[in-house]
Design an enzyme around this catalytic site. Structure first.
Site, PDB file in Angstrom:
ATOM      1  CB  CYS A  68      -0.949   0.018   1.136  1.00  0.00           C
ATOM      2  SG  CYS A  68      -2.070  -1.298   1.277  1.00  0.00           S
ATOM      3  CG  PHE A 104      -8.409 -11.285 -23.067  1.00  0.00           C
ATOM      4  CD1 PHE A 104      -7.291 -11.825 -23.256  1.00  0.00           C
ATOM      5  CD2 PHE A 104      -8.777 -10.227 -24.289  1.00  0.00           C
ATOM      6  CE1 PHE A 104      -6.436 -11.474 -24.369  1.00  0.00           C
ATOM      7  CE2 PHE A 104      -7.969  -9.926 -24.969  1.00  0.00           C
ATOM      8  CZ  PHE A 104      -6.808 -10.371 -25.094  1.00  0.00           C
ATOM      9  CD  GLN A 109     -12.265  -8.384 -12.117  1.00  0.00           C
ATOM     10  OE1 GLN A 109     -11.512  -7.469 -11.481  1.00  0.00           O
ATOM     11  NE2 GLN A 109     -12.060  -8.446 -13.441  1.00  0.00           N
ATOM     12  CB  CYS A 153      -6.589  -4.279 -14.750  1.00  0.00           C
ATOM     13  SG  CYS A 153      -5.650  -5.173 -15.918  1.00  0.00           S
TER      14      CYS A 153
END
Length: 404
Positions: free
Chosen positions: A67, A268, A241, A362
């Protein structure tokens, strides 16, 4: 000691000062000091703090590379993340209205890859430092979903059992409907006695399944996830996901965009994230290079009532994109490529007569490139909606709709 002003946060999550100097964890408006190390300022001492700086939620923040933005006030962070999409489109000359960022974090991430390294007698399990191969042994990860509560302990136990192999390990853990699914990568072949030890660890931590490089060690329960009316038996380390909430939101947006279509191509397609949901109202053809994923998608349709039909084809869409002539039979196309985008497939879509297209991305930079190709081929970009599944990171996803 060099003093600089942080001007903005860059696309990779670092603060940026004049001359392109990166300031790790710097926020706009801050004045900081440090020593220049090539293109970075290290270490950073804050002289004037931004009013948008807040306390991070994780004790490992600033050391763990997972993060990067826990220290930034939410509204400023959200505005920056939406701007990543706006700026990427502008660089390609694509004009579009970008919707507000949708929070898709939900309960948190349902899959994680822990790294394990043997350092002397110690087995270190955690994540890597930012821009380093050094390991950060973690004790907690606030971005993980409750379903992964015991994942770190299980990963540590598996890594310690395999420590005698003295190899770096990656431990892929997924929270499924029936418990944790753990796949070990990097161990090499394991002796039978060690496999028995791993089976005992699976029992102790109530794992649904434990595999090594996809090969079965022990399966105590079948690891399923629901997708529409179907339930998918996940292949080991399967792509999903990141969050359950994110998957549901992306799928809902895709479903709305192709509503009324009778024949849909899902490019995909993976294990059927979109195809299995769309099949309740349309006949769907899924194309995916991973044979195991296609098999799992088709197996999930068996015995499920109410589906219009799902077909699957193992196909490398980078080397063999669906040609314009092959696309002619579809009312709508859904495409969800990996980070490199789908330039070859976008060129064929641009040549085709497909009336509706939904692009799930993405990686905003490759999406912007492909969007420019589609627009040049006669598509109109109708909407772009960014989603935030990877909270506190520079990673942003989006759903874009195109029509002729």
């Amino acid at each position: 000691m060099l003093e600089v002003d942080v001007l903005r946060v860059g696309a990779q999550g670092d603060g940026l000062a004049a001359d392109g100097l990166f300031v790790p964890y710097g926020l706009p408006g801050e004045r900081v000091a440090g020593i220049r190390d090539k293109d970075r300022l290290l270490p950073v001492r804050i002289l004037v703090e931004s009013p948008d700086r807040i306390a991070p939620v994780c004790p490992h923040f600033g050391v763990c590379g997972g993060c990067l933005l826990q220290h930034w006030r939410t509204d400023a962070y959200r505005a920056w993340k939406r701007a990543l999409v706006v700026d990427a489109l502008a660089r390609e000359g694509v004009v579009a209205e970008v919707s507000p960022l949708v929070d898709a974090h939900g309960e948190g991430r349902r899959r994680a890859i822990f790294h394990a390294r043997q350092i002397g007698p110690r087995t270190i399990v955690g994540f890597a430092e930012r821009k380093s191969h050094s390991m950060v042994p973690i004790t907690i990860c606030p971005v993980l979903a409750p379903g992964l509560d015991h994942a770190l302990d299980a990963a540590k136990a598996v890594a310690e059992a395999i420590a005698r192999q003295k190899k770096p390990l990656d431990l892929h853990v997924t929270a499924t409907e029936n418990g944790l699914d753990l796949d070990v990568r990097g161990s090499g072949p394991l002796p039978p006695m060690l496999l028995m030890d791993l089976a005992a660890i699976a029992e102790r931590f109530d794992l649904a399944r434990l595999t090594r490089h996809g090969e079965m060690v022990v399966q105590r329960r079948v690891p399923f996830l629901p997708m529409g009316a179907a339930r998918v038996e996940l292949p080991p380390a399967a792509f999903l996901q990141a969050t359950a909430a994110g998957e549901a939101m992306l799928a809902a947006r895709v479903g709305e965009a192709v509503a009324g279509a009778k024949k849909v191509a899902d490019l995909f397609s993976g294990v059927g994230t979109f195809a299995l949901r769309l099949a309740s109202t349309a006949r769907v053809w899924g194309y995916e290079s991973n044979e195991v994923a296609v098999t799992a998608m088709l197996k999930a349709t068996r015995g499920v009532q109410g589906l219009k039909g799902v077909e699957g084809e193992v196909r490398d869409l980078f080397r063999r994109p669906l040609m314009a002539e092959e696309l002619a039979k579809f009312d709508a196309v859904v495409i969800d490529p990996p980070r490199q985008g789908a330039e070859a497939q976008a060129r064929e879509l641009a040549k085709s007569k497909v009336g509706r297209l939904v692009y799930v991305s993405c990686a905003v930079s490759t999406f912007a490139r492909d969007a420019a190709l589609l627009i040049a081929g006669g598509f109109r970009l109708e909407s772009v909606t960014p989603f935030d599944q990877f909270r506190y990171s520079p990673h942003v996803e989006l759903v874009a709709t195109f029509s002729r």
